[in-house]
Design a protein around this motif. Structure first.
Motif, PDB file in Angstrom:
ATOM      1  N   LEU A 144       0.833  -1.201   0.000  1.00 50.37           N
ATOM      2  CA  LEU A 144       0.000   0.000   0.000  1.00 50.37           C
ATOM      3  C   LEU A 144       0.867   1.251   0.000  1.00 50.37           C
ATOM      4  N   GLU A 145       1.913   1.253   0.802  1.00 51.39           N
ATOM      5  CA  GLU A 145       2.818   2.407   0.842  1.00 51.39           C
ATOM      6  C   GLU A 145       3.467   2.638  -0.518  1.00 51.39           C
ATOM      7  N   GLN A 146       4.001   1.584  -1.118  1.00 45.30           N
ATOM      8  CA  GLN A 146       4.704   1.753  -2.382  1.00 45.30           C
ATOM      9  C   GLN A 146       3.754   2.138  -3.517  1.00 45.30           C
ATOM     10  N   ALA A 147       2.536   1.588  -3.491  1.00 49.87           N
ATOM     11  CA  ALA A 147       1.564   1.942  -4.530  1.00 49.87           C
ATOM     12  C   ALA A 147       1.179   3.408  -4.441  1.00 49.87           C
ATOM     13  N   ILE A 148       0.874   3.883  -3.243  1.00 45.26           N
ATOM     14  CA  ILE A 148       0.470   5.280  -3.080  1.00 45.26           C
ATOM     15  C   ILE A 148       1.635   6.208  -3.394  1.00 45.26           C
ATOM     16  N   ALA A 149       2.856   5.776  -3.095  1.00 49.49           N
ATOM     17  CA  ALA A 149       4.023   6.596  -3.426  1.00 49.49           C
ATOM     18  C   ALA A 149       4.117   6.843  -4.930  1.00 49.49           C
ATOM     19  N   ARG A 150       3.661   5.883  -5.744  1.00 51.78           N
ATOM     20  CA  ARG A 150       3.805   5.996  -7.206  1.00 51.78           C
ATOM     21  C   ARG A 150       2.579   6.596  -7.894  1.00 51.78           C
ATOM     22  N   LEU A 151       1.407   6.467  -7.274  1.00 51.11           N
ATOM     23  CA  LEU A 151       0.172   6.878  -7.939  1.00 51.11           C
ATOM     24  C   LEU A 151      -0.225   8.299  -7.570  1.00 51.11           C
ATOM     25  N   ASP A 152      -0.834   9.010  -8.529  1.00 47.71           N
ATOM     26  CA  ASP A 152      -1.291  10.381  -8.289  1.00 47.71           C
ATOM     27  C   ASP A 152      -2.733  10.422  -7.790  1.00 47.71           C
ATOM     28  N   ARG A 153      -3.431   9.316  -7.905  1.00 48.88           N
ATOM     29  CA  ARG A 153      -4.808   9.238  -7.397  1.00 48.88           C
ATOM     30  C   ARG A 153      -5.095   7.804  -7.008  1.00 48.88           C
ATOM     31  N   ILE A 154      -5.798   7.633  -5.907  1.00 48.92           N
ATOM     32  CA  ILE A 154      -6.152   6.317  -5.404  1.00 48.92           C
ATOM     33  C   ILE A 154      -7.659   6.161  -5.507  1.00 48.92           C
ATOM     34  N   VAL A 155      -8.089   5.125  -6.205  1.00 49.15           N
ATOM     35  CA  VAL A 155      -9.528   4.865  -6.365  1.00 49.15           C
ATOM     36  C   VAL A 155      -9.816   3.450  -5.896  1.00 49.15           C
ATOM     37  N   ILE A 156     -10.686   3.343  -4.892  1.00 48.55           N
ATOM     38  CA  ILE A 156     -11.144   2.044  -4.417  1.00 48.55           C
ATOM     39  C   ILE A 156     -12.645   2.123  -4.207  1.00 48.55           C
ATOM     40  N   SER A 157     -13.266   1.007  -3.950  1.00 50.51           N
ATOM     41  CA  SER A 157     -14.706   0.964  -3.699  1.00 50.51           C
ATOM     42  C   SER A 157     -14.965   1.063  -2.202  1.00 50.51           C
ATOM     43  N   ARG A 158     -15.964   1.874  -1.833  1.00 47.26           N
ATOM     44  CA  ARG A 158     -16.384   1.967  -0.438  1.00 47.26           C
ATOM     45  C   ARG A 158     -17.907   1.858  -0.390  1.00 47.26           C
ATOM     46  N   ASN A 159     -18.382   0.763   0.214  1.00 45.68           N
ATOM     47  CA  ASN A 159     -19.830   0.503   0.296  1.00 45.68           C
ATOM     48  C   ASN A 159     -20.483   0.532  -1.081  1.00 45.68           C
ATOM     49  N   GLY A 160     -19.782  -0.031  -2.059  1.00 48.06           N
ATOM     50  CA  GLY A 160     -20.323  -0.105  -3.406  1.00 48.06           C
ATOM     51  C   GLY A 160     -20.144   1.147  -4.233  1.00 48.06           C
ATOM     52  N   GLU A 161     -19.618   2.210  -3.640  1.00 48.80           N
ATOM     53  CA  GLU A 161     -19.397   3.464  -4.362  1.00 48.80           C
ATOM     54  C   GLU A 161     -17.905   3.723  -4.481  1.00 48.80           C
ATOM     55  N   PRO A 162     -17.479   4.345  -5.578  1.00 50.83           N
ATOM     56  CA  PRO A 162     -16.040   4.618  -5.726  1.00 50.83           C
ATOM     57  C   PRO A 162     -15.566   5.686  -4.744  1.00 50.83           C
ATOM     58  N   LEU A 163     -14.427   5.444  -4.127  1.00 47.82           N
ATOM     59  CA  LEU A 163     -13.766   6.426  -3.273  1.00 47.82           C
ATOM     60  C   LEU A 163     -12.515   6.872  -4.002  1.00 47.82           C
ATOM     61  N   SER A 164     -12.466   8.150  -4.361  1.00 46.86           N
ATOM     62  CA  SER A 164     -11.347   8.690  -5.123  1.00 46.86           C
ATOM     63  C   SER A 164     -10.588   9.680  -4.261  1.00 46.86           C
ATOM     64  N   LEU A 165      -9.287   9.425  -4.083  1.00 42.22           N
ATOM     65  CA  LEU A 165      -8.463  10.252  -3.195  1.00 42.22           C
ATOM     66  C   LEU A 165      -7.274  10.805  -3.964  1.00 42.22           C
ATOM     67  N   PRO A 166      -7.027  12.126  -3.895  1.00 39.94           N
ATOM     68  CA  PRO A 166      -5.841  12.672  -4.550  1.00 39.94           C
ATOM     69  C   PRO A 166      -4.584  12.171  -3.858  1.00 39.94           C
ATOM     70  N   SER A 167      -3.522  11.998  -4.633  1.00 38.51           N
ATOM     71  CA  SER A 167      -2.281  11.451  -4.072  1.00 38.51           C
ATOM     72  C   SER A 167      -1.074  12.015  -4.821  1.00 38.51           C
ATOM     73  N   ARG A 168      -1.017  13.358  -4.853  1.00 36.33           N
ATOM     74  CA  ARG A 168       0.092  14.003  -5.551  1.00 36.33           C
ATOM     75  C   ARG A 168       1.171  14.490  -4.580  1.00 36.33           C
ATOM     76  N   THR A 169       0.765  15.162  -3.529  1.00 39.59           N
ATOM     77  CA  THR A 169       1.724  15.720  -2.584  1.00 39.59           C
ATOM     78  C   THR A 169       1.956  14.734  -1.432  1.00 39.59           C
ATOM     79  N   ALA A 200      -1.262  -2.168  -6.095  1.00 39.03           N
ATOM     80  CA  ALA A 200       0.129  -2.448  -6.434  1.00 39.03           C
ATOM     81  C   ALA A 200       0.276  -2.694  -7.930  1.00 39.03           C
ATOM     82  N   SER A 201      -0.672  -3.438  -8.492  1.00 39.67           N
ATOM     83  CA  SER A 201      -0.625  -3.718  -9.932  1.00 39.67           C
ATOM     84  C   SER A 201      -0.740  -2.425 -10.733  1.00 39.67           C
ATOM     85  N   GLN A 202      -1.645  -1.529 -10.321  1.00 41.66           N
ATOM     86  CA  GLN A 202      -1.785  -0.245 -11.011  1.00 41.66           C
ATOM     87  C   GLN A 202      -0.469   0.539 -10.981  1.00 41.66           C
ATOM     88  N   ALA A 203       0.283   0.381  -9.896  1.00 40.67           N
ATOM     89  CA  ALA A 203       1.532   1.128  -9.738  1.00 40.67           C
ATOM     90  C   ALA A 203       2.735   0.409 -10.334  1.00 40.67           C
TER      91      ALA A 203
END
Length: 354
Positions: A144-169, A200-203
């Protein structure tokens, strides 16, 4: 860069108050137990990175020297985990004892910690997750740490809805890590592993490869097992949250890890550490399963010193975490005094887990 969550800032403030009031000195005789079990994970040189959400799990070799020197200065005997039951039964208060334990089976424990431990003549215990030793387990918190370090946005599902989090800074990455970590820890193990593997695969990270990079192999463990100052204990097969598993699966993780370690290392394995080890990860059922599997001791991550009444609860022993965010002598003196745990337990010197 150290990024502190509110509870870490609160802990820092508590250390400062205890140190400034010298409560670690004048309450020590009341708060300090017969001994402590210290919990470590990584020991390695400091990483100069802006995003390091798992840095609480790592200390520098220089700080390990400080830990050992402070134990010596405070009059602690450093003993192996196997000696704990007898020391508790003897109720000796002349000198407190300390046990050094390292979770997961990281290679840096041998590369960076062991030379220092040898210099101090300090016995130590390493709790091994067998899939990590086989190079195929999932160190999902590192994924999880290494994936977020490489990705500019994190998208996962939360309660059936997409959760999109910025991950640039770095700050956005810290917030994203803790948001995803909390959500995944609250859900089933299968989802936790699937989601982190997908990120991890996305990253461009190959899931399950981190174990071979960071953890001791079976060959390295066999060499380590020959050393008289080292105890190798079990830490399950795959490092799950045991409380989330049904009884059959939890029993297999516990008992089979013991059997496999004994077969691969050619010696008895008598000591166990619960993965994560907090109240939500291990409780009465897990304590019973570990006892029934033939382990002599088992350690949690619930904070506290050891007292004589822990003699009857050898499969739910507390530990004192040496947190990488608080690498100071003041923090050590406070933890070694037992005062924070006296406050944590609302005036009771020990919180016994049954």
């Amino acid at each position: 860069m150290q990024f502190m969550r509110p509870r870490h800032r609160l802990f820092t403030a508590g250390i400062e108050v205890i140190a400034a009031s010298r409560a670690d000195r004048w309450l020590r005789n009341l708060a300090r137990g017969l001994g402590i079990v210290l919990m470590f994970h990584h020991v390695r040189p400091r990483r100069d990175v802006a995003f390091a959400p798992n840095e609480l799990l790592e200390i520098t070799p220089e700080f390990l020297i400080t830990v050992l020197a402070e134990l010596r200065r405070e009059g602690f005997d450093i003993i192996p985990i196997a000696a704990v039951p007898d020391r508790l039964r003897s109720n000796r208060r002349s000198r407190p004892f300390a046990v050094l334990t390292f979770d997961d089976g990281y290679r840096d424990n041998v590369e960076h910690a062991w030379p220092i431990l040898k210099r101090f003549g300090a016995p130590w215990t390493i709790y091994v997750t067998t899939e990590f030793a086989g190079g195929r387990g999932q160190l999902w918190w590192l994924e999880l740490e290494q994936a977020i370090a490489r990705l500019d946005r994190i998208v996962i599902s939360r309660n059936g809805e997409p959760l999109s989090l910025p991950s640039r800074t770095p700050n956005e990455k810290q917030d994203a890590f803790h948001a995803v970590y909390r959500q995944l820890r609250a859900g089933p193990m299968e989802r936790l592993r699937t989601v982190t593997a997908d990120l991890a695969s996305q990253a461009g990270i190959i899931s399950n490869c981190l174990a071979a990079e960071f953890c001791l192999s079976w060959d390295e463990l066999r060499d380590l097992a020959r050393e008289p100052d080292v105890t190798i204990g079990a830490h399950t097969l795959s490092h799950p949250v045991l409380a989330k598993l049904d009884t059959t699966a939890a029993a297999r993780e516990i008992a089979d890890s013991k059997t496999l370690l004994e077969r691969r290392l050619g010696r008895p394995v008598r000591h166990f550490a619960y993965p994560f080890g907090d109240r939500l990860s291990a409780g009465a059922r897990e304590f019973r399963l570990v006892r029934d599997s033939g382990f002599e001791t088992a350690v949690t991550s619930r904070p506290g010193h050891l007292f004589s009444n822990h003699t009857d609860y050898l499969h739910s022993l507390p530990r004192v975490s040496i947190n990488g965010l608080f690498q100071t002598r003041a923090a050590l003196r406070t933890l070694f005094s037992g005062v924070p745990f006296l406050l944590w337990n609302r005036g009771r010197v020990a919180e016994i887990e049954t």
